[in-house]
Scaffold this active site. Sequence first.
Site, short mmCIF file in Angstrom:
data_model
loop_
_atom_site.label_atom_id
_atom_site.label_comp_id
_atom_site.label_asym_id
_atom_site.label_seq_id
_atom_site.Cartn_x
_atom_site.Cartn_y
_atom_site.Cartn_z
N ASP A 191 1.68 44.64 104.20
CA ASP A 191 2.04 43.23 103.98
C ASP A 191 2.25 42.49 105.30
OD1 ASP A 191 2.94 41.18 101.94
OD2 ASP A 191 4.68 41.21 103.27
N GLU A 222 -3.94 62.37 109.21
CA GLU A 222 -3.48 63.74 108.97
C GLU A 222 -3.71 64.15 107.52
OE1 GLU A 222 0.64 64.08 110.05
OE2 GLU A 222 0.26 63.07 111.98
O1 TEU Z 1 2.06 37.17 102.07
C1 TEU Z 1 2.06 36.84 103.44
C2 TEU Z 1 1.56 35.57 103.90
O2 TEU Z 1 1.13 35.60 105.02
C3 TEU Z 1 1.67 34.19 103.31
O3 TEU Z 1 0.55 33.47 103.72
C4 TEU Z 1 1.82 34.18 101.89
O4 TEU Z 1 0.63 34.59 101.37
C5 TEU Z 1 2.41 33.02 101.15
O5 TEU Z 1 1.89 33.05 99.88
C6 TEU Z 1 2.26 31.66 101.74
O6 TEU Z 1 1.69 30.78 100.84
C7 TEU Z 1 2.66 38.37 101.73
C8 TEU Z 1 2.66 38.58 100.23
O7 TEU Z 1 1.36 38.70 99.76
C9 TEU Z 1 3.46 37.50 99.57
O8 TEU Z 1 3.47 37.64 98.18
C10 TEU Z 1 4.87 37.57 100.11
O9 TEU Z 1 5.61 36.49 99.61
C11 TEU Z 1 4.92 37.55 101.63
O10 TEU Z 1 3.99 38.46 102.21
C12 TEU Z 1 6.26 37.97 102.14
O11 TEU Z 1 6.45 39.34 101.93
#
Ligand code: TEU
Length: 506
Positions: A191, A222
């Site tokens: 993420d 690994e």
């Molecule tokens: O998303 C990360 C992200 O970079 C953002 O652009 C996000 O997609 C957000 O929707 C802005 O519009 C990830 C996950 O996919 C998202 O569901 C989470 O909310 C976020 O990380 C935080 O963990």
Amino acid sequence: MPQTWWRGAAIYQVYPRSFADGNGDGIGDLGGLRARLPYLKDLGVNAIWLTPWYPSPMADGGYDVADYRDIHPDFGTLGEAELLIGEAHALDIKVIIDVVPNHGSTASAWFQEALADPAKRDRFWFRDEPGDWQSIFGGPAWTQVPDGQWYLHLFDPGQPDLNWDNPEVHEEFRQVLRFWLDRGVDGVRIDSAALLVKSETAFEDIDGVHDIYRDWRRIADEYPDRMLVGEVWLPDQERMARYLRPDELHTAFNFDFLACPWEPEALRACIDRTLATHLPLDAPPTWVLSNHDVARVVTRYGRAETSWDHGNRRDGVPADLELGYRRARAAALLAMALPGGVYIYQGEELGLPEVEDIPDELRQDPMWRRSGHTVPGRDGCRVPMPWSGEEPPFGFGAGSPWLPQPETWRKLTVEAQEADLGSMLTLYRTALRLRRDWLGDGTLSWLEGRPDVLAFTRDSGLACVVNFGPDPVRLPPHGSVLLASGPLDGGELPGDTAVWLSPRTP
Ligand code: TEU
Ligand code: CA
């Protein structure tokens, strides 16, 4: 070229809360998912990716992880997760889990220790004065704790950013990776992968982040045949490709493709850009039309402006859903024909539209709260799946689903679509079956022609032709039609329609 499963895989994204509810409390869970594995087998996907399933206060749908080594009680138990992995493997379905290394949760043991003891704050970003960064969900990215210090959260205040300058954080995630790889997971989705390393002035794509993935790659290597896929949202494909160097991540999501408008010139440029950055690295591209963060593709492609932009979500902008549906069918055949892997977000195979009329008081996305109730946010693509029956909860579970399903989804249930040869579900099933023999990893050759048509052949000889223009076009020479996203018009391909052609006569 090494042939490993992930190079050409069709990967189905499960949002566990909204997939299937096994115990009737209105929240999807592992019991529900395990019971529906045969559905995924019939659909024909090679792998599933589950968004976070860990204990969490759910400040951000579980992306606020309180414990990386356990399962949220709403979803089940660690024992059930292990059963799920085994059952998926028995059906020849790989399992990818989501690891969230950029931030933890305020409910984690580490953050609670940090709150109680200022000497234990170096795992996070605590400062005496707040900086001026804004949170990605809106509002300031710094929140004050009772003793006066401030901590950084690029997302919700419930998601304190971890400090990757601290070796303890590195060691913790090494152990988390091993914990799950030892339990048989086949892949890890990372993420917010470009955000981990920060300087005092910037937090996106700072060079040091690559050392983390070199370390993780050594761990993954690994174990036999495991993969790392990065959520790397960077506007620049060249920067993105740096995460795919041979000693870093195996693949990354192609958000350039997701964000691209439904226009032949832009799509061709995107595809060429993708191939140009991936092929020299021998990293297979991925093709992504949607996920749990963006508006459903049927709705997006039905709008006058079909590109995607996080900063301008176009929530509520009118959409011609019939047009969007036709384009989504064509786009599915395009995405599945391109060289590399493809991601399918749950419900995409049913042609679900974005739900735009969720009552405000039921909205859960922190984006809604943090934007001062100006951005409805991402709940509309997270509404629980319709499985069967004539009214909500449409077989999702015995209880009332955590987000309400539209009545109109009676036409879109799995049950209704299974019986219909012209349905989106039938299209996805047929395409995924054909894809196993004809498509996946490899290269493409463009067939040049009219500017409003994209046409290419694949290594197997299959040709994919997509017509974006208003008028039907003649098909290129071929042996037989394998699959079309809509009816052909006297042997011609209508607008917003795609076709797969075989060089052989049947
Ligand atoms: O998303 C990360 C992200 O970079 C953002 O652009 C996000 O997609 C957000 O929707 C802005 O519009 C990830 C996950 O996919 C998202 O569901 C989470 O909310 C976020 O990380 C935080 O963990
Ligand atoms: Ca449940």
